[in-house]
Design a protein around this motif. Structure first.
Motif, PDB file in Angstrom:
ATOM      1  N   ASP A  98       0.863  -1.176   0.000  1.00  0.00           N
ATOM      2  CA  ASP A  98       0.000   0.000   0.000  1.00  0.00           C
ATOM      3  C   ASP A  98       0.905   1.233   0.000  1.00  0.00           C
ATOM      4  O   ASP A  98       1.281   1.749   1.058  1.00  0.00           O
ATOM      5  CB  ASP A  98      -0.882  -0.062   1.261  1.00  0.00           C
ATOM      6  CG  ASP A  98      -1.744   1.170   1.391  1.00  0.00           C
ATOM      7  OD1 ASP A  98      -1.738   1.999   0.453  1.00  0.00           O
ATOM      8  OD2 ASP A  98      -2.404   1.316   2.431  1.00  0.00           O
ATOM      9  N   ALA A  99       1.315   1.653  -1.196  1.00  0.00           N
ATOM     10  CA  ALA A  99       2.223   2.801  -1.290  1.00  0.00           C
ATOM     11  C   ALA A  99       2.196   3.371  -2.693  1.00  0.00           C
ATOM     12  O   ALA A  99       1.870   2.674  -3.663  1.00  0.00           O
ATOM     13  CB  ALA A  99       3.643   2.376  -0.945  1.00  0.00           C
ATOM     14  N   THR A 100       2.532   4.630  -2.788  1.00  0.00           N
ATOM     15  CA  THR A 100       2.714   5.290  -4.077  1.00  0.00           C
ATOM     16  C   THR A 100       4.168   5.719  -4.139  1.00  0.00           C
ATOM     17  O   THR A 100       4.673   6.333  -3.202  1.00  0.00           O
ATOM     18  CB  THR A 100       1.840   6.561  -4.151  1.00  0.00           C
ATOM     19  OG1 THR A 100       0.521   6.185  -3.802  1.00  0.00           O
ATOM     20  CG2 THR A 100       1.860   7.158  -5.537  1.00  0.00           C
ATOM     21  N   VAL A 101       4.833   5.344  -5.231  1.00  0.00           N
ATOM     22  CA  VAL A 101       6.257   5.683  -5.326  1.00  0.00           C
ATOM     23  C   VAL A 101       6.488   6.484  -6.599  1.00  0.00           C
ATOM     24  O   VAL A 101       5.941   6.154  -7.659  1.00  0.00           O
ATOM     25  CB  VAL A 101       7.131   4.409  -5.348  1.00  0.00           C
ATOM     26  CG1 VAL A 101       8.604   4.779  -5.455  1.00  0.00           C
ATOM     27  CG2 VAL A 101       6.896   3.571  -4.100  1.00  0.00           C
ATOM     28  N   THR A 102       7.288   7.528  -6.497  1.00  0.00           N
ATOM     29  CA  THR A 102       7.703   8.260  -7.686  1.00  0.00           C
ATOM     30  C   THR A 102       9.217   8.261  -7.752  1.00  0.00           C
ATOM     31  O   THR A 102       9.904   8.163  -6.725  1.00  0.00           O
ATOM     32  CB  THR A 102       7.216   9.716  -7.663  1.00  0.00           C
ATOM     33  OG1 THR A 102       7.634  10.313  -6.445  1.00  0.00           O
ATOM     34  CG2 THR A 102       5.720   9.797  -7.795  1.00  0.00           C
ATOM     35  N   LEU A 103       9.697   8.361  -8.971  1.00  0.00           N
ATOM     36  CA  LEU A 103      11.136   8.340  -9.188  1.00  0.00           C
ATOM     37  C   LEU A 103      11.529   9.676  -9.810  1.00  0.00           C
ATOM     38  O   LEU A 103      10.893  10.120 -10.770  1.00  0.00           O
ATOM     39  CB  LEU A 103      11.427   7.172 -10.124  1.00  0.00           C
ATOM     40  CG  LEU A 103      12.838   6.665 -10.186  1.00  0.00           C
ATOM     41  CD1 LEU A 103      12.813   5.170 -10.426  1.00  0.00           C
ATOM     42  CD2 LEU A 103      13.562   7.333 -11.317  1.00  0.00           C
ATOM     43  N   HIS A 104      12.523  10.323  -9.239  1.00  0.00           N
ATOM     44  CA  HIS A 104      12.927  11.658  -9.696  1.00  0.00           C
ATOM     45  C   HIS A 104      14.322  11.578 -10.298  1.00  0.00           C
ATOM     46  O   HIS A 104      15.230  11.023  -9.691  1.00  0.00           O
ATOM     47  CB  HIS A 104      12.940  12.632  -8.510  1.00  0.00           C
ATOM     48  CG  HIS A 104      11.605  12.736  -7.842  1.00  0.00           C
ATOM     49  ND1 HIS A 104      10.856  13.885  -7.836  1.00  0.00           N
ATOM     50  CD2 HIS A 104      10.848  11.811  -7.203  1.00  0.00           C
ATOM     51  CE1 HIS A 104       9.718  13.669  -7.194  1.00  0.00           C
ATOM     52  NE2 HIS A 104       9.693  12.409  -6.796  1.00  0.00           N
ATOM     53  N   TYR A 105      14.455  12.160 -11.483  1.00  0.00           N
ATOM     54  CA  TYR A 105      15.774  12.142 -12.133  1.00  0.00           C
ATOM     55  C   TYR A 105      15.859  13.311 -13.116  1.00  0.00           C
ATOM     56  O   TYR A 105      14.918  13.552 -13.889  1.00  0.00           O
ATOM     57  CB  TYR A 105      15.985  10.816 -12.876  1.00  0.00           C
ATOM     58  CG  TYR A 105      17.267  10.784 -13.653  1.00  0.00           C
ATOM     59  CD1 TYR A 105      18.499  10.831 -12.994  1.00  0.00           C
ATOM     60  CD2 TYR A 105      17.263  10.723 -15.034  1.00  0.00           C
ATOM     61  CE1 TYR A 105      19.688  10.817 -13.700  1.00  0.00           C
ATOM     62  CE2 TYR A 105      18.443  10.694 -15.749  1.00  0.00           C
ATOM     63  CZ  TYR A 105      19.662  10.747 -15.080  1.00  0.00           C
ATOM     64  OH  TYR A 105      20.836  10.735 -15.776  1.00  0.00           O
ATOM     65  N   GLY A 106      16.966  13.990 -13.072  1.00  0.00           N
ATOM     66  CA  GLY A 106      17.212  15.073 -14.029  1.00  0.00           C
ATOM     67  C   GLY A 106      16.129  16.130 -14.007  1.00  0.00           C
ATOM     68  O   GLY A 106      15.738  16.640 -15.063  1.00  0.00           O
ATOM     69  N   GLY A 107      15.585  16.430 -12.821  1.00  0.00           N
ATOM     70  CA  GLY A 107      14.573  17.469 -12.719  1.00  0.00           C
ATOM     71  C   GLY A 107      13.192  17.009 -13.152  1.00  0.00           C
ATOM     72  O   GLY A 107      12.257  17.807 -13.228  1.00  0.00           O
ATOM     73  N   ARG A 108      13.039  15.714 -13.483  1.00  0.00           N
ATOM     74  CA  ARG A 108      11.727  15.199 -13.892  1.00  0.00           C
ATOM     75  C   ARG A 108      11.309  14.103 -12.928  1.00  0.00           C
ATOM     76  O   ARG A 108      12.127  13.578 -12.180  1.00  0.00           O
ATOM     77  CB  ARG A 108      11.802  14.652 -15.318  1.00  0.00           C
ATOM     78  CG  ARG A 108      12.130  15.751 -16.311  1.00  0.00           C
ATOM     79  CD  ARG A 108      12.300  15.204 -17.693  1.00  0.00           C
ATOM     80  NE  ARG A 108      13.412  14.274 -17.778  1.00  0.00           N
ATOM     81  CZ  ARG A 108      13.590  13.419 -18.771  1.00  0.00           C
ATOM     82  NH1 ARG A 108      12.714  13.355 -19.739  1.00  0.00           N
ATOM     83  NH2 ARG A 108      14.626  12.616 -18.794  1.00  0.00           N
ATOM     84  N   GLU A 109      10.048  13.744 -12.984  1.00  0.00           N
ATOM     85  CA  GLU A 109       9.593  12.673 -12.108  1.00  0.00           C
ATOM     86  C   GLU A 109       8.637  11.754 -12.857  1.00  0.00           C
ATOM     87  O   GLU A 109       8.006  12.162 -13.845  1.00  0.00           O
ATOM     88  CB  GLU A 109       8.935  13.223 -10.851  1.00  0.00           C
ATOM     89  CG  GLU A 109       7.615  13.949 -11.082  1.00  0.00           C
ATOM     90  CD  GLU A 109       7.032  14.482  -9.773  1.00  0.00           C
ATOM     91  OE1 GLU A 109       7.801  15.057  -8.976  1.00  0.00           O
ATOM     92  OE2 GLU A 109       5.832  14.310  -9.562  1.00  0.00           O
ATOM     93  N   ALA A 110       8.577  10.509 -12.392  1.00  0.00           N
ATOM     94  CA  ALA A 110       7.671   9.546 -13.017  1.00  0.00           C
ATOM     95  C   ALA A 110       7.087   8.664 -11.933  1.00  0.00           C
ATOM     96  O   ALA A 110       7.784   8.295 -10.981  1.00  0.00           O
ATOM     97  CB  ALA A 110       8.434   8.684 -14.018  1.00  0.00           C
ATOM     98  N   SER A 111       5.827   8.339 -12.116  1.00  0.00           N
ATOM     99  CA  SER A 111       5.202   7.432 -11.160  1.00  0.00           C
ATOM    100  C   SER A 111       5.642   6.000 -11.478  1.00  0.00           C
ATOM    101  O   SER A 111       5.742   5.627 -12.645  1.00  0.00           O
ATOM    102  CB  SER A 111       3.690   7.542 -11.289  1.00  0.00           C
ATOM    103  OG  SER A 111       3.089   6.415 -10.684  1.00  0.00           O
ATOM    104  N   LEU A 112       5.852   5.214 -10.444  1.00  0.00           N
ATOM    105  CA  LEU A 112       6.203   3.800 -10.657  1.00  0.00           C
ATOM    106  C   LEU A 112       5.058   3.068 -11.343  1.00  0.00           C
ATOM    107  O   LEU A 112       5.249   2.008 -11.913  1.00  0.00           O
ATOM    108  CB  LEU A 112       6.503   3.137  -9.301  1.00  0.00           C
ATOM    109  CG  LEU A 112       7.950   2.838  -8.916  1.00  0.00           C
ATOM    110  CD1 LEU A 112       8.400   1.498  -9.440  1.00  0.00           C
ATOM    111  CD2 LEU A 112       8.899   3.903  -9.403  1.00  0.00           C
ATOM    112  N   ALA A 113       3.864   3.643 -11.285  1.00  0.00           N
ATOM    113  CA  ALA A 113       2.718   2.983 -11.907  1.00  0.00           C
ATOM    114  C   ALA A 113       2.799   3.048 -13.417  1.00  0.00           C
ATOM    115  O   ALA A 113       2.149   2.287 -14.122  1.00  0.00           O
ATOM    116  CB  ALA A 113       1.429   3.644 -11.422  1.00  0.00           C
TER     117      ALA A 113
END
Ligand code: PEP
Ligand code: MG
Length: 861
Positions: A213-228
């Motif tokens: 039960d979690a929401t994870v985002t990944l941040h790289y180079g000033g951008r972000e993306a949802s793991l979904a």
């Protein structure tokens, strides 16, 4: 038009044989982690659009892309398996990111031969990446597919959850809509996966969150993306070695961070065992082997591919008749001087390469060359009218025969050395004064493929100056894993197989072979599959080594947060520096006898202090476990005359020897207690089999410390390498501060197999359930008194064994410095709770082979 109001039809993007995803030789695709779909074994070389759409993401390496259909369904097309490692070689994309395409438009052209030669498989996958919104309603996963004609997937569009949202124009993939909960957890992670965040690691990371039960985002180079969103992850274009930030919220945020970080820090090389050897289990004694494969004994691990090249030993046969005593004596003196100079040069060159064992062998050969008995025997034969060559040859043969006849195995080893010297001097007498290097017999063209060098048995002089760029592996008909040539192979870091037997002699020059030093097998004329699998394993290993080293300087914790100390075994100051460079947390075993084996006289108190101080200084604040001298059995010190014993391994060695010559250990302890180190030094007693031995030396250490005004509380541990010590662990733990299990000796004494006996080498497996039971007895006994247990035998560096040791309660692993990075990486892949739960069942298995098999199943390495 490939779209109806309710169903999106996806037509074959490639001509070829249809397969279910489960048949894809890659667990990420086979388990559907990337989404539902089909696979195609291609018969064509152009991937076309299976429907109208827009290219949402194109891999920088051109081997994969994602197409978004107007309805919002995201279709992943991935050519071949592990093709990211080709870094674009063989792929020519026909489109760019953002290009609108019509069904049938070419997307990627690829060079079938080129890709097939380098990749694990050409099998191409088409899957729906956002399957939660667009379910696969029907598929064809058998038979032949014709490009653009065969409908292979039907995707439900109408009524699908989130259609309206998905059907809206694709959001920029890098700004997936992300909400942050108040308690956001963050972690920085370095991407270890070769090729960066490509399809498989992204899918694995997403899969790792399942059920949490979690929401994870990944941040790289000033951008972000949802793991979904896999597409958003791919669009970040985060390369191997990139540092990304993870942010997680929700009830299971911490667990999700652990799981995702673990996947991102994993290299793909962990899958190498599934690839090579293809479908084969390691050689078992008496087991069936595939055709063209012979089993031997692994003397140095690793996999190598190359043509077989026979090293033919060409020592000249000298004439018997001499040409006058004075001339022959002069010729012999000149040849001996030339060989001595050559050995001095070889020894210095080995020192310069920091190949200390090799240098020691040549130094020992110089000493043998000066042997007066050998010289007198040769002179006497010259005086009887024989030539220098004949005289030297006869003298060395006679000396070797005498040594071979002795029961002592070490004397037999010296016989091989004397014969080797015989050859060197004969070559010098025959005029070939230059070193006869193995490389002289190896193809010299710079672009020649490195060879797998074969011999009946190599001698150290055969291998002098061996060029590791030209020799990929060493294989021998005879020999043992403790032979000097095997030591040299390990120093050079090339695979080595010994005791392959007469079958090898039948293999002609130039035979293409694969030497598998991990499973002790040699394959002749491997088929294309085996060859491709071996090549991809070799490449994956090299990449994995690099990635492991990058992560080696931080502590190793299991996935569920249990810290395991990964330390190094060392035997010199140089080793101590290596240990630091490889990321060792500490020194788990300093074999002090190795510091002094080659000295001319017994080490003094000052010698002990000086050497040990130098090691402590080189460790830059790391702690060290210093084992007291373990001389005897297979470790012979030049300065100590030991009484002849029929069974030296069962005789005076370790603390037993110290009891016979107490001064030996007194000097060492005084020397050690004078060392001033930044971090704790601990003392380890080898070969303890009774509580009385421990009590005696503990008391003595306390007395010497008091005398020297040193720390009387210095920790004293016991080496567990005799079954009696393991069985009495509880009693020993009452008086010891810690245990370190020496699995090399524990295995030899439990299985009653001499660790130096080549004929038994293949059966000396420390994963034998009997040995594991003794390890379990040790940790249980230690736990009763709150003591910790480490392992410093070779088992600690065996990737398959690491989860078993953790599961049995071991908390420190001490391995050769070169293995520290891989051992830390292995620890990070494991769940400690899972290891603890499964390990006990391994103790009930019937053989080492059964344990290995279970380990491969539970914890693939
Ligand atoms: C062992 O026996 O496992 C050990 C580490 O000691 P050595 O190899 O030096 O005997
Ligand atoms: Mg030992």
């Amino acid at each position: 038009m490939a779209e109806t109001s309710e169903t999106l039809l996806l037509l074959a993007p490639l001509r070829g044989v249809l397969l279910p995803l489960a048949a894809v030789p890659d667990p990420v695709f086979a388990k559907g982690l990337f989404g539902e779909g089909v696979a195609i074994d291609p018969l064509g070389d152009t991937l076309v659009a299976p429907c109208d759409g827009v290219v949402l993401h194109l891999a920088a390496t051109g081997h994969a892309l994602t197409l978004q259909a107007p309805c919002g369904a995201q279709v992943l097309l991935h050519v071949g398996i592990d093709t990211v490692s080709l870094r674009g070689d063989g792929f020519a994309p026909c489109v760019a990111q953002g290009t609108p395409v019509r069904q049938g438009d070419p997307l990627i052209r690829f060079d079938v031969d080129r890709v097939a030669r380098q990749a694990r498989s050409l099998v191409t996958v088409m899957a729906v990446a956002n399957g939660n919104a667009f379910a696969v309603a029907a598929r064809s996963d058998a038979g032949l597919a014709e490009t653009g004609r065969t409908v292979v997937l039907q995707v439900r569009v109408a009524g699908a959850v989130g259609v309206a949202q998905a059907a809206t124009p694709a959001p920029p993939a890098d700004v997936a809509n992300v909400t942050h909960a108040a308690a956001t957890r963050r972690r920085t992670v370095t991407l270890a996966c070769a090729g960066g965040l490509h399809a498989r690691p992204a899918a694995r990371a997403r899969g790792a969150m399942q059920g949490l039960d979690a929401t994870v985002t990944l941040h790289y180079g000033g951008r972000e993306a949802s793991l979904a969103s896999l597409v958003a992850l791919l669009a970040l274009s985060a390369d191997e070695g990139a540092t990304v930030e993870l942010a997680a919220s929700g009830r299971d945020a911490d667990a999700a961070l652990d799981a995702v970080a673990r996947e991102l820090q994993r290299t793909d090389a962990g899958e190498a065992h599934a690839v090579f050897p293809v479908g084969a289990a390691p050689a078992a004694p008496g087991g069936d082997l595939p055709r063209g494969c012979i089993a031997g004994v692994a003397a140095a691990s690793g996999i190598a591919i190359g043509p077989l090249h026979w090293w033919r030993d060409t020592a000249p046969e000298p004439d018997q008749a001499g040409q006058g005593v004075a001339a022959e004596r002069a010729a012999l003196r000149a040849a001996l001087a030339a060989v001595d100079a050559q050995l001095a040069h070889d020894s210095a060159a080995a020192e310069a390469r920091r190949a200390r064992a090799e240098a020691g062998i040549f130094a020992m050969h110089r000493a043998l060359l000066e042997d007066p008995a050998l010289r007198h025997a040769a002179d006497a034969l010259i005086d009887a009218g024989n030539s220098a060559g004949f005289a030297w040859s006869e003298a060395t043969r006679a000396e070797a025969a005498t040594l071979s006849a002795l029961a002592d195995r070490r004397a037999a080893d010296r016989a091989a050395d004397v014969l080797d010297l015989g050859k060197r001097v004969l070559r010098a007498l025959a005029g070939s004064h230059g070193a006869v290097h193995a490389t002289a017999g190896v193809p010299l063209a710079d672009d020649a493929q490195p060879v797998v060098l074969a011999a009946d048995e190599f001698t150290p002089s055969d291998l002098t100056g061996l060029d590791r760029n030209r020799v990929a592996a060493l294989v021998m008909v005879r020999g043992g894993p403790t032979a000097h040539a095997a030591i040299i192979a390990r120093q050079l870091g090339i695979p080595c197989l010994v005791a392959l037997g007469g079958a090898l002699e039948q293999w002609p020059e130039g035979t293409p072979v694969i030497a598998d030093g991990d499973n002790a097998r040699l394959y002749a004329d491997p088929d294309a599959d085996l060859l491709a699998a071996a090549a991809s394993t070799v490449a994956l290993r090299a990449r994995q080594r690099q990635a492991d080293l990058r992560a080696a300087h931080t502590a190793a914790c299991t996935r569920d947060g249990v810290h395991i100390e990964v330390a190094a075994n060392i035997g010199s100051v140089d080793d101590a520096r290596d240990a630091v460079a490889q990321g060792a947390d500490a020194v788990g075993l300093l074999r002090t006898e190795l510091l002094f084996l080659h000295g001319a006289a017994a080490p003094t108190v000052a010698d002990h202090t000086a050497r040990c101080q130098a090691v402590a200084d080189a460790l830059d604040g790391r702690s060290a476990i210093v084992r007291t001298l373990d001389i005897g059995a297979d470790k012979d010190a030049a300065w100590l005359r030991l009484p002849a014993e029929d069974n030296p391994a069962l005789g005076l060695r370790g603390v037993r020897l110290a009891q016979a010559c107490p001064q030996l250990l007194d000097h060492q302890l005084r020397g050690l207690l004078a060392v001033r180190a930044q971090a704790p030094l601990r003392i380890l007693l080898p070969m303890v089999s009774e509580v009385g031995e421990l009590l005696h030396w503990r008391t003595r250490i306390r007395a010497l410390a008091a005398e020297a005004g040193a720390d009387a509380g210095i920790e004293v541990g016991v080496m567990i390498e005799v079954p009696a010590a393991a069985l009495l662990a509880e009693q020993l733990a009452e008086h010891a501060d810690f245990f370190s299990i020496g699995t090399n000796d524990l295995t030899q004494y439990t299985l009653a197999m001499d660790r130096c006996q080549p004929a038994l080498a293949a059966r000396m497996d420390a994963l034998h359930p009997a040995v594991l039971r003794l390890i379990a007895a040790t940790t249980e006994g230690a736990a009763r008194h709150g003591r910790w247990v480490g392992v410093c035998g070779a088992l600690a560096g065996d990737a398959l064994a690491v989860p078993v040791l953790l599961g049995l309660g071991v908390t420190e692993l001490s391995v050769d410095a070169a293995l520290v990075p891989a051992t830390k990486a292995r620890v990070r892949t494991l769940s400690h709770a899972d290891c603890r739960q499964r390990a006990p069942e391994l103790l009930r298995l019937a053989s080492a082979a059964a344990v290995r098999e279970a380990c491969r199943r539970y914890w693939p390495a």
